[in-house]
Design an enzyme around this catalytic site. Structure first.
Site, mmCIF file in Angstrom:
data_model
loop_
_atom_site.group_PDB
_atom_site.id
_atom_site.type_symbol
_atom_site.label_atom_id
_atom_site.label_comp_id
_atom_site.label_asym_id
_atom_site.label_seq_id
_atom_site.Cartn_x
_atom_site.Cartn_y
_atom_site.Cartn_z
ATOM 1 N N LYS A 13 0.921 -1.076 -0.308
ATOM 2 C CA LYS A 13 0.251 -0.082 0.113
ATOM 3 C C LYS A 13 0.782 1.364 0.324
ATOM 4 O O LYS A 13 0.607 2.417 -0.527
ATOM 5 C CB LYS A 13 -0.693 -0.092 1.390
ATOM 6 N N ARG A 88 -8.408 1.535 10.031
ATOM 7 C CA ARG A 88 -8.270 0.076 10.439
ATOM 8 C C ARG A 88 -8.980 -0.576 11.019
ATOM 9 O O ARG A 88 -8.500 -1.831 11.254
ATOM 10 C CB ARG A 88 -6.938 0.087 10.530
ATOM 11 N N ARG A 127 12.660 -6.217 4.733
ATOM 12 C CA ARG A 127 12.961 -4.997 4.653
ATOM 13 C C ARG A 127 13.418 -4.775 5.464
ATOM 14 O O ARG A 127 13.747 -4.709 6.311
ATOM 15 C CB ARG A 127 11.022 -4.767 4.910
ATOM 16 N N ARG A 160 12.618 -2.449 10.826
ATOM 17 C CA ARG A 160 11.396 -1.640 11.910
ATOM 18 C C ARG A 160 10.930 -2.569 12.824
ATOM 19 O O ARG A 160 10.409 -4.079 12.820
ATOM 20 C CB ARG A 160 10.089 -1.569 10.685
ATOM 21 N N ARG A 171 1.146 -8.168 13.767
ATOM 22 C CA ARG A 171 -0.209 -7.673 13.063
ATOM 23 C C ARG A 171 -0.616 -8.435 11.832
ATOM 24 O O ARG A 171 -1.623 -8.057 11.374
ATOM 25 C CB ARG A 171 0.897 -6.590 12.084
#
Ligand code: AMP
Length: 218
Positions: A13, A88, A127, A160, A171
């Site tokens: 996104k 969300r 990532r 992260r 998550r």
């Protein structure tokens, strides 16, 4: 163009929101970016949000709704916006609806990015980013030239805190429980556009850009 990008963490996104907002000159409102910035600056909001974010949990609705309400009032949103990572939860979606309604506005479209769970985990766990210049890398798909070092700054890359495996699991659980119901919520309102997010960023962008062309500002 007033659109929401919906989908689990790691579906792309944010990447697509950056590209679309550049192409169509509309504002990007990313609650994740706003919250990370608040954490970096150690504001009261950042200090409140940090522990939720590190654990992969959602920051309370009232906090993020306040952030988005403030952003939507900014003149940069007058030409339109892409909401990345908000809403969300159903209460967030309802708050968004009433803020827009009070301005005589409505959403044009909610794009639901669809990517397999296996791909999501691979995307998130690989990532890395440079804390100095914010450049982003992926250990499999866009690796740095030298192991775990930024190509530009030669600084060590960092992961992260919420991309570590236990936080990823949380998550995705939070997404299934609290965010996935929004698919039906927006489907029932005739706003949902499912989009295959499994291809490369360029391929996904090509499809997305075609879908959004009718909503470009004139
Ligand atoms: P993101 O970069 O969108 O994956 O967001 C990173 C983290 O910020 C999430 O795991 C949440 O802790 C928090 N966050 C971002 N957007 C929201 C939201 N709309 N509601 C609650 N928490 C959020």
């Amino acid at each position: 163009m007033r659109v929401v990008f919906l989908g689990a963490p790691g579906v792309g996104k944010g990447t697509q929101a950056d590209r679309i907002t550049t192409q169509y000159l509309v504002a990007k409102i990313s609650t994740g970016d706003l919250l990370r910035e608040a954490v970096r600056r150690q504001t009261t909001l950042g200090l409140e949000a940090k522990s939720y974010m590190d654990d992969g949990k959602l920051v309370p609705d009232a906090v993020v709704i306040g952030l988005v309400r403030e952003k939507l009032a900014d003149p940069v949103c007058a030409n339109g916006f892409v909401l990345d990572g908000f809403p969300r939860t159903v209460p967030q979606a309802e708050a968004l609806g009433s803020v827009l309604n009070s301005k005589g506005l409505a959403l044009d479209l909610v794009v639901n990015f669809e990517v397999s769970r296996e791909d999501i985990v691979r995307r998130l766990s690989g990532r890395r980013s440079c804390q100095k210049c914010q450049a982003t890398f992926h250990m499999d798909f866009a690796p740095p030239k030298v192991n775990e070092m930024c190509d530009r700054c030669e600084e060590p890359l960092v992961q992260r805190s919420d991309d570590r495996s236990d936080a990823i699991e949380m998550r995705l659980k939070v997404y299934d429980e609290q965010t996935a119901p929004l698919v039906r919520y927006y489907q029932e309102r005739g706003l949902l556009l499912p989009l295959d997010g499994s291809g490369t960023a360029n391929v996904v962008f090509q499809h997305l850009s075609q879908e959004l062309a009718p909503y470009r500002a004139v």
